[in-house]
Write a protein that holds these residues in place. Structure first.
Motif, PDB file in Angstrom:
ATOM      1  N   THR A   1      20.451  17.211  -9.429  1.00 41.13           N
ATOM      2  CA  THR A   1      20.365  16.871 -10.854  1.00 41.13           C
ATOM      3  C   THR A   1      21.082  15.565 -11.178  1.00 41.13           C
TER       4      THR A   1
ATOM      5  N   VAL B   1      25.435  18.709  -9.801  1.00 36.53           N
ATOM      6  CA  VAL B   1      25.872  17.640  -8.892  1.00 36.53           C
ATOM      7  C   VAL B   1      26.794  18.141  -7.786  1.00 36.53           C
TER       8      VAL B   1
ATOM      9  N   THR C   1      38.740  11.818 -18.609  1.00 38.42           N
ATOM     10  CA  THR C   1      37.888  12.141 -17.470  1.00 38.42           C
ATOM     11  C   THR C   1      38.597  11.803 -16.170  1.00 38.42           C
TER      12      THR C   1
ATOM     13  N   LEU D   1      37.508  10.890 -12.139  1.00 39.30           N
ATOM     14  CA  LEU D   1      36.436  10.564 -11.201  1.00 39.30           C
ATOM     15  C   LEU D   1      37.032  10.611  -9.801  1.00 39.30           C
TER      16      LEU D   1
ATOM     17  N   MET E   1      28.459   5.198  -7.020  1.00 41.80           N
ATOM     18  CA  MET E   1      28.467   5.817  -8.340  1.00 41.80           C
ATOM     19  C   MET E   1      27.243   6.727  -8.501  1.00 41.80           C
ATOM     20  N   ALA E   2      26.108   6.296  -7.973  1.00 46.34           N
ATOM     21  CA  ALA E   2      24.899   7.120  -7.995  1.00 46.34           C
ATOM     22  C   ALA E   2      24.203   6.948  -6.654  1.00 46.34           C
TER      23      ALA E   2
ATOM     24  N   TRP F   1      17.924   6.691  -5.086  1.00 48.11           N
ATOM     25  CA  TRP F   1      16.828   7.578  -5.496  1.00 48.11           C
ATOM     26  C   TRP F   1      15.867   7.766  -4.334  1.00 48.11           C
TER      27      TRP F   1
ATOM     28  N   VAL G   1      29.625   9.691  -7.216  1.00 48.94           N
ATOM     29  CA  VAL G   1      30.990  10.015  -7.636  1.00 48.94           C
ATOM     30  C   VAL G   1      30.978  11.192  -8.617  1.00 48.94           C
ATOM     31  N   HIS G   2      31.864  12.155  -8.383  1.00 45.31           N
ATOM     32  CA  HIS G   2      31.937  13.327  -9.263  1.00 45.31           C
ATOM     33  C   HIS G   2      32.874  13.034 -10.441  1.00 45.31           C
ATOM     34  N   ARG G   3      32.509  13.546 -11.587  1.00 42.54           N
ATOM     35  CA  ARG G   3      33.250  13.251 -12.813  1.00 42.54           C
ATOM     36  C   ARG G   3      33.444  14.523 -13.607  1.00 42.54           C
ATOM     37  N   VAL G   4      34.676  14.762 -14.009  1.00 43.10           N
ATOM     38  CA  VAL G   4      35.005  15.963 -14.782  1.00 43.10           C
ATOM     39  C   VAL G   4      35.735  15.520 -16.043  1.00 43.10           C
TER      40      VAL G   4
END
Lengths: 411, 190
Positions: A146, A159, A373, A375, A388-389, A392, A402-405
């Motif tokens: 996702t 993610v 947040t 990261l 970062m992404a 595709w 990168v995971h972000r909470v």
């Protein structure tokens, strides 16, 4: 259903062979009839399978079901806040149904490019080979899908969904293969499991791996998970563990290993589980030179705090997470609390098994109240850093962005 | 799990981790929905379609992929299924309004029964899929006066061995009137 059907399965994927093998499952279709005014329902589960309700009854209440058929389910990042993934939080990813297999009757056959075809019961595996224990990552190729924008086809794992790092108990695949004697010209091993589909034409899920990986001492034939029995949903009574690689290689309900001279040819090798060498424009086709998905790229997630957690200003927050890479080692993990403008290096606990995730932490003391947040980004020992992404790709594999909470600091 | 609010901050590409809302469990009514349901919603539930809008090309790839995996889709069914998917689940174009089921189902009433009772999961008119084609069945029993009663029994009780090892499952719940219409229709296929 005749339990002995599992004994004679071969790698022959001809429709006729398969039709015969799963003949009893046809009864499922009777339940598939639908009334004219009702929404169509898929056919019911056939005999010889484990019901979803039974599987999910053993899972954590926070596990999210993504699909009821085939069953897929996973927990959010904060429920991975353990040294090793407990059984009730281990992700579920079926391609077909969950077979109910009698361990006492089950045998593992090794055939193909070997000097001698051999087969072992579970007891014989334990008796003939050294029993080993290792903690290791298992992650679906589509884990984190996702994260891709736009969304590709496939299970909509969050993610950080579709992966886990339990302890595995079993014997080394290389010991089992050596017992059969791998021929010099062989280069691959394919696993086949006893799962079957609702209709007789459903293709069996067969994946092959190169012999180098098969002979790696952490690649196992597994009969236990977290020092207990292997749960039915996770492959009881036997499965492969191909640590760090796309999860589909770790065949569940394993009954046959076929040593091959070339990669197995089949839809789950040639059409699915392929990844382009580079990013493609969303909507474009898979390039013909796409690769078979093998080792996962470097990845990490924040397991504490949970999304939307609330803290008081002045309070220190021990931000913690997990980092891993399919082959190699984690060299560095960095965290950012300003959306990636500045990064600070986390502490890493490295005293764990080769293919296990590493636990990292950073103490963070928020300077002001409000929404904050965290990261996380990891770097492996070959110098690869999480993007970062992720690039595709048409089937949405290997998301390692990168995971972000986000969490709240109250005044 | 977390409150079902999707949080996206600013223009960042990194969405905060959230699971999707549960996608619809049935397909949008419209031209081709019966065929698509009958061929696809067997091995997987409808959410595999409703959860993600794709480009037409990606749907085309998916259909090919599913046929490789064993979906009982005949060559002449690919185009109508693709048209349905690319109409109602297209990432690049807004979906038209759903067509109410009554309108969508209009047409040959027997075709509706074949779908409703899931006959078409295994049988097609002119091509052997899992079971024999309806034409093969009609040809085998042409001129056999007891064929209608025998076939009605087959639908009810199931069987195997006549056309191969794959069993015909029992379908005890199909109403008598539907069985009669189906048998008459099958025996009339040429």
């Amino acid at each position: 259903m005749n339990k002995n059907k599992y004994l004679n399965c071969s790698l022959d994927v001809s429709r006729r062979n398969f039709l015969t093998r799963v003949a009893a499952t046809g009864a499922a279709l009777s339940a598939g009839k639908v009334l004219a005014q009702e929404a169509p329902k898929p056919p019911a589960d056939p005999a010889g399978t484990v019901a979803n309700s039974t599987v999910m009854g053993e899972k954590h209440a926070g596990m999210v079901v993504h699909s009821e058929r085939p069953l897929t389910a996973s927990v959010p990042a904060e429920l991975h806040h353990f040294a090793a993934t407990p059984n009730d939080r281990m992700f579920v990813r079926n391609n077909l149904l969950t077979p109910d297999i009698d361990a006492a009757q089950h045998r593992l056959t090794v055939k193909g490019s070997v000097h001698k075809e051999v087969s072992f019961s579970l007891d014989e595996l334990r008796k003939n080979f050294p029993v080993v224990r290792t903690q290791a990552m298992l992650e679906c190729a589509g884990a984190g899908r996702t994260g891709f924008v736009p969304r590709p086809s496939g299970t909509p794992w969050s993610v950080t969904g579709g992966m886990g790092c339990p302890v595995w108990n079993g014997v080394r695949l290389r010991d089992v293969l050596r017992a059969a004697g791998v021929q010099n010209h062989a280069g691959y091993v394919a696993g086949q499991g006893g799962d079957f589909g609702v209709i007789a034409t459903a293709a069996p899920v067969i994946r092959s791996i190169p012999l180098d990986k098969a002979m790696e001492p952490h690649t196992l034939v597994v009969f236990g998970m977290n020092d207990g029995p292997l749960p039915k949903i996770h492959g009881h009574p036997l499965r492969l563990l191909v640590p760090g690689w796309a999860g589909s290689a770790s065949t569940k309900w394993l009954h046959t290993l076929t040593v091959l001279d070339a990669p197995f040819k089949g839809t789950y090798m040639d059409t699915s589980y392929r990844i382009p060498r580079d990013a493609v424009k969303p909507g474009e086709k898979m390039p013909p030179d796409a690769l078979v998905t093998e080792a996962w790229p470097v990845k990490s997630m924040i397991t504490y705090p949970a999304q939307n957690a609330v803290f008081k200003l002045g309070q220190s927050v021990l931000v913690e997470g997990r980092a891993w890479v399919g082959e190699g080692a984690i060299a560095k993990v960095e965290l950012s609390f300003d959306e990636g403008v500045t990064w600070q290096t986390a502490q890493i606990n490295s005293a764990t098994d080769k293919y296990a995730w590493r636990i990292f932490s950073v103490e963070f003391k928020p300077a002001k109240p409000g929404f904050t947040t965290a990261l996380a980004r990891a770097t492996d020992d070959r110098g690869n850093t999480q993007p970062m992404a992720a690039k595709w790709n048409p089937l949405g594999y290997f998301w390692n962005g990168v995971h972000r909470v986000g969490f709240v600091v109250e005044a | 799990m977390l409150a079902g609010v999707l949080l996206f901050l600013g223009s960042t590409v990194i969405a905060l981790a959230q699971d999707d809302p549960v996608p619809p469990k049935t397909l949008t009514p419209g031209k081709g929905v019966e065929l698509t349901t009958a061929r696809c919603v067997i091995c997987h539930d409808a959410t595999h379609i409703t959860r993600t809008k794709l480009s037409r090309g990606e749907w085309e790839f998916n259909i090919k992929n599913m046929i490789e995996r064993g979906a009982p889709i005949a060559p002449n069914e690919i185009a109508p299924i693709l048209e349905y998917l690319a109409t109602y689940y297209n990432r690049d174009a807004a979906a038209p309004a759903p067509v109410p089921a009554a309108t969508a189902s209009a047409g040959d009433p027997v075709t509706g029964l074949l779908t409703t009772h899931a006959c078409t999961a295994c049988h097609q008119t002119d091509k052997r899929v899992v079971g024999p084609s309806f034409r093969e069945v009609a040809a085998k029993y042409a001129g056999n006066s007891s064929a209608a009663a025998m076939l009605a029994g087959k639908i009810r009780q199931g069987g195997s061995g006549v056309w191969g090892a794959a069993p015909m499952p029992p379908n005890a719940g199909v109403p008598d009137a539907d069985v009669r219409r189906l048998v008459d229709w099958i025996l009339g296929q040429k």
